[in-house]
Design a protein around this motif. Structure first.
Motif, PDB file in Angstrom:
ATOM      1  N   ILE A 154       7.867  -0.664   4.813  1.00 49.25           N
ATOM      2  CA  ILE A 154       9.409  -0.557   3.866  1.00 49.25           C
ATOM      3  C   ILE A 154       9.599   0.908   3.115  1.00 49.25           C
ATOM      4  CG2 ILE A 154       8.317  -1.161   1.114  1.00 49.25           C
ATOM      5  CD1 ILE A 154      11.310  -2.362   0.242  1.00 49.25           C
ATOM      6  N   LYS A 155      10.697   1.607   3.095  1.00 53.65           N
ATOM      7  CA  LYS A 155      10.991   3.136   2.778  1.00 53.65           C
ATOM      8  C   LYS A 155      10.562   2.618   1.537  1.00 53.65           C
ATOM      9  CE  LYS A 155      14.592   5.466   3.585  1.00 53.65           C
ATOM     10  NZ  LYS A 155      16.159   5.208   3.370  1.00 53.65           N
ATOM     11  N   GLY A 156       9.968   3.743   0.640  1.00 56.54           N
ATOM     12  CA  GLY A 156       9.514   4.125  -0.385  1.00 56.54           C
ATOM     13  C   GLY A 156      10.397   4.173  -1.784  1.00 56.54           C
ATOM     14  N   GLU A 157      11.458   4.790  -1.421  1.00 59.03           N
ATOM     15  CA  GLU A 157      13.015   5.110  -2.123  1.00 59.03           C
ATOM     16  C   GLU A 157      13.379   3.612  -2.031  1.00 59.03           C
ATOM     17  OE1 GLU A 157      12.758   8.804   0.110  1.00 59.03           O
ATOM     18  OE2 GLU A 157      12.647   6.552   0.473  1.00 59.03           O
ATOM     19  N   ASP A 158      13.201   2.684  -0.946  1.00 54.81           N
ATOM     20  CA  ASP A 158      13.764   1.312  -1.502  1.00 54.81           C
ATOM     21  C   ASP A 158      13.440   0.066  -1.838  1.00 54.81           C
ATOM     22  OD1 ASP A 158      16.156   1.900   0.475  1.00 54.81           O
ATOM     23  OD2 ASP A 158      15.092   0.711   2.259  1.00 54.81           O
ATOM     24  N   ARG A 170      -1.212  -6.132   4.617  1.00 56.51           N
ATOM     25  CA  ARG A 170      -0.139  -5.921   3.531  1.00 56.51           C
ATOM     26  C   ARG A 170       1.486  -5.159   4.276  1.00 56.51           C
ATOM     27  NH1 ARG A 170      -1.658  -4.504  -2.224  1.00 56.51           N
ATOM     28  NH2 ARG A 170      -3.833  -5.983  -3.206  1.00 56.51           N
ATOM     29  N   THR A 171       2.314  -5.095   2.825  1.00 53.92           N
ATOM     30  CA  THR A 171       3.300  -4.076   3.714  1.00 53.92           C
ATOM     31  C   THR A 171       2.698  -2.217   3.237  1.00 53.92           C
ATOM     32  OG1 THR A 171       5.060  -5.840   3.754  1.00 53.92           O
ATOM     33  CG2 THR A 171       6.028  -3.279   3.113  1.00 53.92           C
ATOM     34  N   LEU A 172       3.014  -1.590   4.730  1.00 49.90           N
ATOM     35  CA  LEU A 172       3.173  -0.525   3.752  1.00 49.90           C
ATOM     36  C   LEU A 172       4.048   0.366   3.257  1.00 49.90           C
ATOM     37  CD1 LEU A 172       1.000   2.433   4.154  1.00 49.90           C
ATOM     38  CD2 LEU A 172       2.649   2.511   6.301  1.00 49.90           C
ATOM     39  N   ILE A 173       4.325   1.335   2.361  1.00 50.42           N
ATOM     40  CA  ILE A 173       5.276   1.632   1.260  1.00 50.42           C
ATOM     41  C   ILE A 173       5.418   3.659   2.088  1.00 50.42           C
ATOM     42  CG2 ILE A 173       6.531   2.417  -0.878  1.00 50.42           C
ATOM     43  CD1 ILE A 173       5.039   0.551  -2.575  1.00 50.42           C
ATOM     44  N   LEU A 174       6.209   2.953   2.857  1.00 50.88           N
ATOM     45  CA  LEU A 174       6.795   4.102   3.966  1.00 50.88           C
ATOM     46  C   LEU A 174       7.144   6.281   3.587  1.00 50.88           C
ATOM     47  CD1 LEU A 174       8.967   3.403   6.914  1.00 50.88           C
ATOM     48  CD2 LEU A 174       6.055   3.822   7.134  1.00 50.88           C
ATOM     49  N   PRO A 175       5.870   6.629   3.112  1.00 52.36           N
ATOM     50  CA  PRO A 175       6.037   7.781   2.312  1.00 52.36           C
ATOM     51  C   PRO A 175       6.797   8.622   2.313  1.00 52.36           C
ATOM     52  CG  PRO A 175       4.204   7.926   3.254  1.00 52.36           C
ATOM     53  CD  PRO A 175       5.068   6.901   3.893  1.00 52.36           C
ATOM     54  N   PRO A 176       7.770   9.372   1.798  1.00 50.31           N
ATOM     55  CA  PRO A 176       8.234  11.058   2.259  1.00 50.31           C
ATOM     56  C   PRO A 176       7.183  11.567   2.030  1.00 50.31           C
ATOM     57  CG  PRO A 176       7.973  10.753  -0.033  1.00 50.31           C
ATOM     58  CD  PRO A 176       7.377   9.175   0.495  1.00 50.31           C
ATOM     59  N   LEU A 177       7.614  11.804   3.019  1.00 52.03           N
ATOM     60  CA  LEU A 177       6.808  13.114   4.462  1.00 52.03           C
ATOM     61  C   LEU A 177       7.339  14.616   3.541  1.00 52.03           C
ATOM     62  CD1 LEU A 177       7.449  12.289   7.784  1.00 52.03           C
ATOM     63  CD2 LEU A 177       5.363  11.555   6.609  1.00 52.03           C
ATOM     64  N   ARG A 178       6.314  15.553   3.863  1.00 53.99           N
ATOM     65  CA  ARG A 178       6.103  17.001   3.144  1.00 53.99           C
ATOM     66  C   ARG A 178       6.575  17.737   3.910  1.00 53.99           C
ATOM     67  NH1 ARG A 178       2.428  19.994   1.647  1.00 53.99           N
ATOM     68  NH2 ARG A 178       0.912  18.595   3.279  1.00 53.99           N
ATOM     69  N   ILE A 225       0.842  -1.294   0.102  1.00 53.55           N
ATOM     70  CA  ILE A 225       0.298   0.074  -0.345  1.00 53.55           C
ATOM     71  C   ILE A 225       0.688   1.116   0.574  1.00 53.55           C
ATOM     72  CG2 ILE A 225      -1.648   1.336   1.325  1.00 53.55           C
ATOM     73  CD1 ILE A 225      -2.352  -0.865   2.752  1.00 53.55           C
ATOM     74  N   ILE A 226       0.868   2.304  -0.464  1.00 55.11           N
ATOM     75  CA  ILE A 226       1.256   3.196  -1.021  1.00 55.11           C
ATOM     76  C   ILE A 226      -0.477   4.579  -1.075  1.00 55.11           C
ATOM     77  CG2 ILE A 226       1.127   3.711  -3.438  1.00 55.11           C
ATOM     78  CD1 ILE A 226       4.343   4.908  -2.569  1.00 55.11           C
ATOM     79  N   PHE A 227       0.594   5.665  -0.317  1.00 55.88           N
ATOM     80  CA  PHE A 227      -0.761   6.341  -0.181  1.00 55.88           C
ATOM     81  C   PHE A 227       0.382   8.212  -0.192  1.00 55.88           C
ATOM     82  CE2 PHE A 227      -0.161   6.019   4.355  1.00 55.88           C
ATOM     83  CZ  PHE A 227       0.064   7.123   4.524  1.00 55.88           C
ATOM     84  N   CYS A 228       0.331   9.139  -0.338  1.00 54.87           N
ATOM     85  CA  CYS A 228       0.547  10.457  -0.339  1.00 54.87           C
ATOM     86  C   CYS A 228       0.053  10.837   0.643  1.00 54.87           C
ATOM     87  CB  CYS A 228       0.207  11.135  -2.193  1.00 54.87           C
ATOM     88  SG  CYS A 228       0.945  12.609  -1.523  1.00 54.87           S
ATOM     89  N   PRO A 229       0.515  11.792   1.071  1.00 53.65           N
ATOM     90  CA  PRO A 229       0.387  12.179   2.169  1.00 53.65           C
ATOM     91  C   PRO A 229      -0.210  13.538   2.045  1.00 53.65           C
ATOM     92  CG  PRO A 229       2.303  11.741   2.804  1.00 53.65           C
ATOM     93  CD  PRO A 229       2.053  11.567   1.835  1.00 53.65           C
ATOM     94  N   CYS A 230      -0.924  14.325   1.406  1.00 55.73           N
ATOM     95  CA  CYS A 230      -0.935  15.017   1.004  1.00 55.73           C
ATOM     96  C   CYS A 230      -1.952  16.895   1.078  1.00 55.73           C
ATOM     97  CB  CYS A 230      -1.509  15.193  -0.486  1.00 55.73           C
ATOM     98  SG  CYS A 230       0.043  14.262  -2.063  1.00 55.73           S
ATOM     99  N   MET A 231      -2.306  16.018   2.533  1.00 52.19           N
ATOM    100  CA  MET A 231      -3.721  17.172   3.203  1.00 52.19           C
ATOM    101  C   MET A 231      -2.971  17.245   4.397  1.00 52.19           C
ATOM    102  SD  MET A 231      -7.311  16.433   4.447  1.00 52.19           S
ATOM    103  CE  MET A 231      -6.572  15.251   6.226  1.00 52.19           C
ATOM    104  N   GLY A 232      -3.095  19.353   4.678  1.00 49.94           N
ATOM    105  CA  GLY A 232      -2.247  20.391   5.312  1.00 49.94           C
ATOM    106  C   GLY A 232      -0.633  19.854   5.732  1.00 49.94           C
ATOM    107  N   ARG A 233      -0.267  19.593   7.623  1.00 48.09           N
ATOM    108  CA  ARG A 233       0.901  20.176   7.267  1.00 48.09           C
ATOM    109  C   ARG A 233       1.036  18.731   7.981  1.00 48.09           C
ATOM    110  NH1 ARG A 233       1.688  26.574   9.619  1.00 48.09           N
ATOM    111  NH2 ARG A 233       0.559  25.688  11.039  1.00 48.09           N
TER     112      ARG A 233
END
Length: 436
Positions: free
Chosen positions: A158-162, A125-133, A97-105
């Protein structure tokens, strides 16, 4: 490299088998204990906390521990891979699973992280850790702020980059990358995965373009404390989106509840700051307080927050992070809990200082800190007032999380991150508009 596959209806002994993966004994014990074990040369998976690196395996190094309880499957057929790239979790055939933490600060992003982790746990499922905004178009890798290992004690991540470097092209190749949106978003033609900032910047960070959009009408908010609900939702999601056909669920909407549900707040204890940020905070604490006790407060003030409170006060019963101090929908949000007067702030601060015999006040605010007002009010108590005002909010968050007592804003998700962290450590806190 050896590979082993088995049908999970034929259980391995529940005790841990401790064997060299490249030894004959490893295969013999499995073959003898289960007549349905097959040796094969395809891909497979084992829980990351029980596997060493490929190099260790090749060198006949550390033993690998395999435990039956850690091996789970959606269909009953699961494949185990002995060996993985050093530091990288092996491929998870249960999917990602991956998502964009796109809402707010920051506070909103961390509420979304709690929701994402609970959703991944529910689906197994494994969560793909998103980069933080950091702003609308700038992202930073998850480990710039937090540690990964503590989260692995809760669930696989797992880190998203990995993920993109090691599995992106093979497991989720271009041409098979779909976005997943709730039905009403698709119907209103709003499910454009890369439309506008920060969405476009997030997916461009991974060089991901989408080949299509798949809609769903399933519930993605789950309270992990409700076992029957978790089982029902897991069954519905796996039937609708089996990992064999949908290896990566790239979500347009953040999965999980916003704000986080009560039964998921315990997840906060697995989210821990990285060592460099903690070391920086320790230096600041020693410089400002010299080992003496301090009160930490979060002031959410300014024109933007005033507009928020005008919308909520007397109208809404639940708003932003208000469930953290309101256990039900009864009663409206009142002015003192959202935007208290300066005098109310000074009075509650003084009461906390006197109640817990604190020697310092640490103020976190991105607007007016009322520093001179505090100095005047606390002068007779010989309390030193500090508004460090770091360029990054992370230092404020750590300082408030480690304060001897904390007062925050019930409506603010910035405060809610601090409150969850303090609750996990058994530290005392209150909110503006509530008693010490």
């Amino acid at each position: 490299m050896s590979y082993v596959q088995y049908h999970h209806s034929y259980s391995l002994p529940r005790h841990i088998l401790k064997l060299k993966p490249n030894s004959l004994g490893f295969l013999l014990v499995l073959l003898v204990s289960q007549s349905h074990v097959l040796v094969r040369s395809e891909f497979a998976e084992i829980n990351t906390k029980h596997i060493q690196s490929k190099q260790d395996v090749a060198n006949g190094g550390e033993d690998i521990l395999i435990q039956h309880d850690d091996i789970k499957s959606q269909s009953g057929l699961q494949t185990l891979k002995v060996g993985a790239t050093k530091g990288i979790p092996p491929l998870d055939t249960n999917g990602y699973i991956i998502f964009c933490p796109c809402m707010g600060r920051f506070g909103n992003q961390m509420e979304q992280m709690i929701g994402g982790l609970s959703f991944a746990k529910m689906l197994n499922r494994t969560l793909i850790l998103p980069p933080l905004r950091e702003d609308l178009s700038t992202f930073t890798t998850f480990t710039d702020w937090f540690q990964v290992d503590p989260i692995l004690e809760f669930h696989r991540v797992i880190k998203g980059e990995d993920f993109m470097q090691h599995y992106g092209e093979s497991y989720w190749p271009a041409g098979r990358r779909n976005g997943y949106c709730r039905d009403y978003v698709v119907d209103n033609n709003r499910c454009r995965m890369k439309y506008g900032l920060p969405h476009s910047a997030f997916w461009d960070y991974f060089n991901v373009d989408f080949d299509g959009v798949i809609s769903f009408d399933l519930i993605d908010e789950v309270d992990l404390s409700l076992e029957s609900e978790v089982k029902l939702l897991r069954k519905q999601w796996i039937e609708r989106f089996p990992s064999s056909e949908h290896p990566v669920l790239a979500m347009y909407n953040v999965p999980g509840s916003f704000p986080s549900l009560p039964g998921n707040k315990f997840i906060q204890k697995y989210i821990k700051w990285n060592s460099s940020l903690l070391a920086e905070a320790d230096k600041v604490k020693q410089m400002l307080f010299g080992g003496e006790k301090y009160l930490g407060i979060h002031l959410r003030v300014g024109e933007d927050w005033d507009r928020v409170c005008q919308t909520a006060v007397g109208v809404s019963s639940m708003y932003f992070a208000s469930p953290q101090c309101k256990s039900s929908n009864h009663g409206r949000i009142f002015q003192g809990m959202c935007y208290p007067s300066v005098q109310e702030i000074l009075d509650l601060t003084k009461e906390a200082i006197m109640t817990f015999d604190l020697r310092h006040l640490y103020i976190a605010s991105d607007d007016n800190p009322y520093k001179e007002d505090f100095k005047e009010t606390l002068h007779a108590l010989n309390v030193t007032v500090h508004h460090y005002n770091p360029t990054s909010p992370h230092l404020d968050l750590i300082m408030l999380g480690e304060a001897d007592y904390f007062i925050g804003n019930c409506i603010s998700t910035f405060t809610s991150f601090i409150k969850r962290e303090r609750d996990a450590r058994g530290r005392l806190s209150t909110f503006w508009g509530y008693p010490v």
